[in-house]
Design an enzyme around this catalytic site. Structure first.
Site, PDB file in Angstrom:
ATOM      1  N   ARG A  11       0.804  -1.226   0.000  1.00  0.00           N
ATOM      2  CA  ARG A  11       0.000   0.000   0.000  1.00  0.00           C
ATOM      3  C   ARG A  11       0.839   1.278   0.000  1.00  0.00           C
ATOM      4  NH1 ARG A  11      -2.747  -4.014   1.596  1.00  0.00           N
ATOM      5  NH2 ARG A  11      -0.743  -4.514   2.540  1.00  0.00           N
ATOM      6  N   THR A  12       1.813   1.353   0.886  1.00  0.00           N
ATOM      7  CA  THR A  12       2.517   2.628   1.037  1.00  0.00           C
ATOM      8  C   THR A  12       3.266   2.967  -0.242  1.00  0.00           C
ATOM      9  OG1 THR A  12       2.745   2.090   3.370  1.00  0.00           O
ATOM     10  CG2 THR A  12       4.074   3.928   2.542  1.00  0.00           C
ATOM     11  N   LYS A  48      26.140  -4.440  -1.718  1.00  0.00           N
ATOM     12  CA  LYS A  48      27.608  -4.454  -1.869  1.00  0.00           C
ATOM     13  C   LYS A  48      28.299  -3.770  -0.706  1.00  0.00           C
ATOM     14  CE  LYS A  48      26.806  -3.507  -6.742  1.00  0.00           C
ATOM     15  NZ  LYS A  48      26.918  -2.381  -7.684  1.00  0.00           N
ATOM     16  N   ARG A 105      11.316   3.620   3.322  1.00  0.00           N
ATOM     17  CA  ARG A 105      10.962   2.669   4.394  1.00  0.00           C
ATOM     18  C   ARG A 105      12.216   1.896   4.756  1.00  0.00           C
ATOM     19  NH1 ARG A 105       5.800  -1.229   4.484  1.00  0.00           N
ATOM     20  NH2 ARG A 105       4.909   0.773   5.058  1.00  0.00           N
ATOM     21  N   HIS A 160       5.067   5.686  11.553  1.00  0.00           N
ATOM     22  CA  HIS A 160       4.583   5.582  10.175  1.00  0.00           C
ATOM     23  C   HIS A 160       3.667   6.796   9.966  1.00  0.00           C
ATOM     24  CE1 HIS A 160       3.403   4.057   6.388  1.00  0.00           C
ATOM     25  NE2 HIS A 160       3.100   2.808   6.699  1.00  0.00           N
TER      26      HIS A 160
HETATM   27  N1   CP Z   1      -0.142   0.097   5.811  1.00  0.00           N
HETATM   28  C1   CP Z   1       1.039  -0.261   5.259  1.00  0.00           C
HETATM   29  O1   CP Z   1       2.094   0.286   5.615  1.00  0.00           O
HETATM   30  O2   CP Z   1       0.955  -1.238   4.325  1.00  0.00           O
HETATM   31  P1   CP Z   1       2.168  -1.768   3.442  1.00  0.00           P
HETATM   32  O3   CP Z   1       3.138  -2.440   4.392  1.00  0.00           O
HETATM   33  O4   CP Z   1       1.577  -2.680   2.445  1.00  0.00           O
HETATM   34  O5   CP Z   1       2.832  -0.559   2.827  1.00  0.00           O
END
Ligand code: CP
Length: 303
Positions: free
Chosen positions: A51-52, A80, A101, A129
């Site tokens: 999603r993100t 590497k 991320r 998040h």
């Molecule tokens: N909500 C969320 O962070 O989903 P993903 O891990 O799929 O990005």
């Protein structure tokens, strides 16, 4: 450090949250606006995501920008031995904004200190998040008509759940009551509870999900995250702690909505999907509009 990054939900004021939510409403009405024509956004995902990453990429595409990046550290020069600092310094030269991320708490803050472009934290370990938090606020406001004076139940992995941490902190601005449902082993960390206490707000702790269903406006389910446990035996003990079913929702308030940052494993049974309270897939869609708003705001294209 670039002055406009979003690393922690604390980086924004209440006024900024509301500004982003209002802008997201505009993008929901008109999602295709070519304001990112000529802009390049890098998505650096050192941890898996559906999603993100894809909602950010969808947001950039609908705004007319281009996306570069990687979806797996193993396909980058990290493999590497390149340092995160060198990766960020390099990628800063190729783009106007980085969405990152990373499994290590604090990695996004570090990246924001060395980058010459804005950094958006798309999740750093069990810490924060913030973009999920903003889309959750959007979803709460959209379904409840307000953010103030709500009863919010957070259920599941409150210890490692980075979306919960960001949400608990953000909601301190809105006089909410917190209902914290978790196994003993996965209680909300004291450092996060401190925000509730400092704002003279009330929280209640539970181990039984059924206790909160009749009183919650929002039932925010979370996955017990296997990847955060150092001991698999400890994960096995708690992995099926909470499973929300359609039958259990029979006692929910009419206005109640079930949110989940997703992915779900088994904590919401599929029979919930057709219930009026189910909102998690719409919630994921709202992520596109909120991320469009964030991109426009951090790149100085809308104020
Ligand atoms: N909500 C969320 O962070 O989903 P993903 O891990 O799929 O990005």
């Amino acid at each position: 450090m670039h002055p406009k990054s979003l690393v922690s939900i604390n980086d924004f004021t209440k006024e900024e949250y509301l500004k982003i939510l209002d802008m997201a409403e505009e993008f929901e009405r008109q999602p295709t606006q070519k304001i990112l024509d000529g802009f390049v956004v890098a998505t650096l995902f050192f941890e898996p995501s559906t999603r993100t990453r894809l909602s950010f990429e969808s947001a950039v595409s609908r705004l007319g920008g281009k996306v570069i990046g990687f979806t797996d550290a193993a396909s980058s020069s990290t493999q590497k031995g390149e340092t995160l600092k060198d990766t960020i310094l390099t990628v800063s030269n190729y783009c106007d904004l980085i969405v990152m991320r990373h499994p290590i708490e604090g990695a996004a803050r570090f990246a924001s200190e060395v980058a010459s472009v804005p950094i958006i934290n798309a999740g750093d370990g069990a810490n924060q998040h913030p973009t999920q938090c903003l889309l959750d606020l959007y979803s709460i406001r959209k379904t409840q008509g307000r953010l103030e004076n709500l009863d919010i139940a957070f259920v599941g992995d409150l210890k490692y759940g980075r979306t919960v941490h960001s949400n608990v902190i953000a909601l301190t601005h809105f006089n909410c009551r917190y209902h914290l449902v978790s196994p003993e082993e996965l209680k909300l960390p004291s450092a996060v509870k401190r925000y509730i206490k400092e704002n003279n707000l009330t929280y209640y702790q539970y181990t039984d999900l059924c206790d909160v269903i009749p009183l919650a406006d929002i039932i925010y389910m979370t996955r017990i995250q296997r990847e955060r446990f150092s001991d698999p035996i400890e994960y096995e003990k708690v992995k099926n702690s909470y499973i929300l079913s359609a039958e259990m929702l029979g006692k929910a308030k009419a206005n109640a909505r079930v949110l989940h940052p997703l992915p779900r494993v088994n904590e919401i049974t599929e029979d919930v999907d057709s219930m009026p309270q189910a909102y998690y897939f719409e919630q994921a869609l709202n992520g596109v509009y909120v991320r469009q708003a964030l991109l426009a705001y951090l790149l100085g294209l809308k104020q």
